[in-house]
Write a protein that holds these residues in place. Sequence first.
Motif, mmCIF file in Angstrom:
data_model
loop_
_atom_site.group_PDB
_atom_site.id
_atom_site.type_symbol
_atom_site.label_atom_id
_atom_site.label_comp_id
_atom_site.label_asym_id
_atom_site.label_seq_id
_atom_site.Cartn_x
_atom_site.Cartn_y
_atom_site.Cartn_z
ATOM 1 N N GLU A 65 0.836 -1.202 0.000
ATOM 2 C CA GLU A 65 0.000 0.000 0.000
ATOM 3 C C GLU A 65 0.872 1.254 0.000
ATOM 4 O O GLU A 65 1.934 1.287 0.630
ATOM 5 C CB GLU A 65 -0.910 0.007 1.234
ATOM 6 N N LYS A 66 0.408 2.298 -0.683
ATOM 7 C CA LYS A 66 1.184 3.545 -0.800
ATOM 8 C C LYS A 66 1.564 4.118 0.561
ATOM 9 O O LYS A 66 2.671 4.638 0.745
ATOM 10 C CB LYS A 66 0.380 4.588 -1.588
ATOM 11 N N LEU A 90 4.795 2.720 1.908
ATOM 12 C CA LEU A 90 5.943 2.674 1.006
ATOM 13 C C LEU A 90 7.212 3.253 1.626
ATOM 14 O O LEU A 90 8.270 2.610 1.602
ATOM 15 C CB LEU A 90 5.618 3.419 -0.296
ATOM 16 N N ASP A 128 7.420 1.941 -8.528
ATOM 17 C CA ASP A 128 6.406 2.140 -9.573
ATOM 18 C C ASP A 128 6.983 2.351 -10.977
ATOM 19 O O ASP A 128 6.656 3.344 -11.658
ATOM 20 C CB ASP A 128 5.492 3.308 -9.202
ATOM 21 N N THR A 131 3.040 0.129 -5.892
ATOM 22 C CA THR A 131 2.156 0.606 -4.829
ATOM 23 C C THR A 131 0.687 0.434 -5.204
ATOM 24 O O THR A 131 0.303 0.559 -6.370
ATOM 25 C CB THR A 131 2.436 2.083 -4.507
#
Length: 483
Positions: free
Chosen positions: A258-259, A262, A332, A353
């Motif tokens: 999940e972002k 990160l 990403d 992400t």
Amino acid sequence: MRSNLESDLKELRETFHSGKTKESSWRISQLQGLLHILEDRESDLSMALKQDLGKHHVEAYRDEIGLVVKSINYALGNLKQWMAAKKAKLPLAAFPSRAELLPEPLGVVLIISSWNFPIGLSLEPMIGALAAGNVVILKPSELAPSCSSILAETIYDYLDCTAVKVIEGGSDIGEKLLQHRFDKIFFTGSTRVGKTVMYAATQHLTPVTLELGGKCPVVVDSFSSSWDAKIATKRIVWGKFGACAGQACIGVDYILIEKKNLSNLVELLKKYTKQCFGDDPNESRSMSKIINKKQFSRLKSLIDEPMVKSSIVYGGSFDEESLFFGPTILVDPPLDAAIMTEEIFGPLLPIITLERIEESIEFITSRPKPLALYAFTKDEILHKRLVSETSSGSIMFNDIILQYAIDTLPFGGVGGSGFGRYHGKYSFENFSHEKVVMTRSFLIDMWFRYPPWDDKKLQIIKAGFRYDYLGAVLIALGLKRKA
């Protein structure tokens, strides 16, 4: 090549047909011979792995020599049990009969090994082949020439040279081997070459085990404590950079997270990568090198794409002369870039992400089935969903690669990552045919099994299938009505 292929195959078949390989004493002696190779020539094997792949001797023992020693000892401790016939349960309809399942060797086996673990991936399947009583041709990878050479030298010194042959050479030798008929082919390598092996095997209807690869994802969920996060990150670093510099079919290929989590993950990855390999990994003796210039150039091309290069957040160093490629972390990169569509097989670690970690399931299932799937989570719901909604050769929670080292677990792929399985008893079964041996008495013989046919016999036969043998007999004797 050490000798003529035609004469080698002739000698192997003669040895197999002599029947001596079916004896437990012969099988035990061959397994003990493999064990002596690893014990007597450990330093030579370590040196060969250093020359071919730059492996530190600790890594060489951990990932190859020691693992094979463990596997041989496990096979020696269980061989007689594996060889024993298993009594089969029969239905009443077969009375009076007895039956058993008897494992028998397939015959002449061809093992084509890979270069990334050239000792382990040569000897591990050989354990199963010899334990099952087969004769073997081993084709080591020419891309690991030092390991190929020492295998050829030592196997002839320690094993029955009429039953085990090592054929060295490049792809041309591999093609010649595949033109011949074998009773089993075991291949470890790329999907591209696996297709060639599969096609060649169809010409002789030879059964094949394919151990291929794929992009093995790691799902990283939120952590309940900093301790969990640290341990998980260490294991990911080891599973990506510490296993032959990422040149491992079951190593980490990319991370899904999940972002919101990160930045913490990236900082921990940087910290433990430095802890394992230092500020300048090129000076570290703990990281393997890339196998050759062709593979080095392929890895370099993966990060040369502008959009990919801009996603690098750590590392990216390399040295073509020494074939060194440093640990590299990316965030990403484009999903349609080669780094996200091809198996990486090197120390490049993309992180993708997501808004919600549950999206990882759709991400994984929309791509070819991986050889292994890893997930770090304590969420039981996510755990169950990953097990039930994804498909992979294996799934490992809260660690990396460990499943490969367990003799009681089968190892193998599914779909594009391969098929067939081995390790421990599964290796023995891979190289065996379980023959049905059934014996029936002359004591009882039912008249309704034979022509000429009539409706009465049909009623009895239907009853036998629908109910049981006893019910059919009672109907035949008029002691029971048909339902």
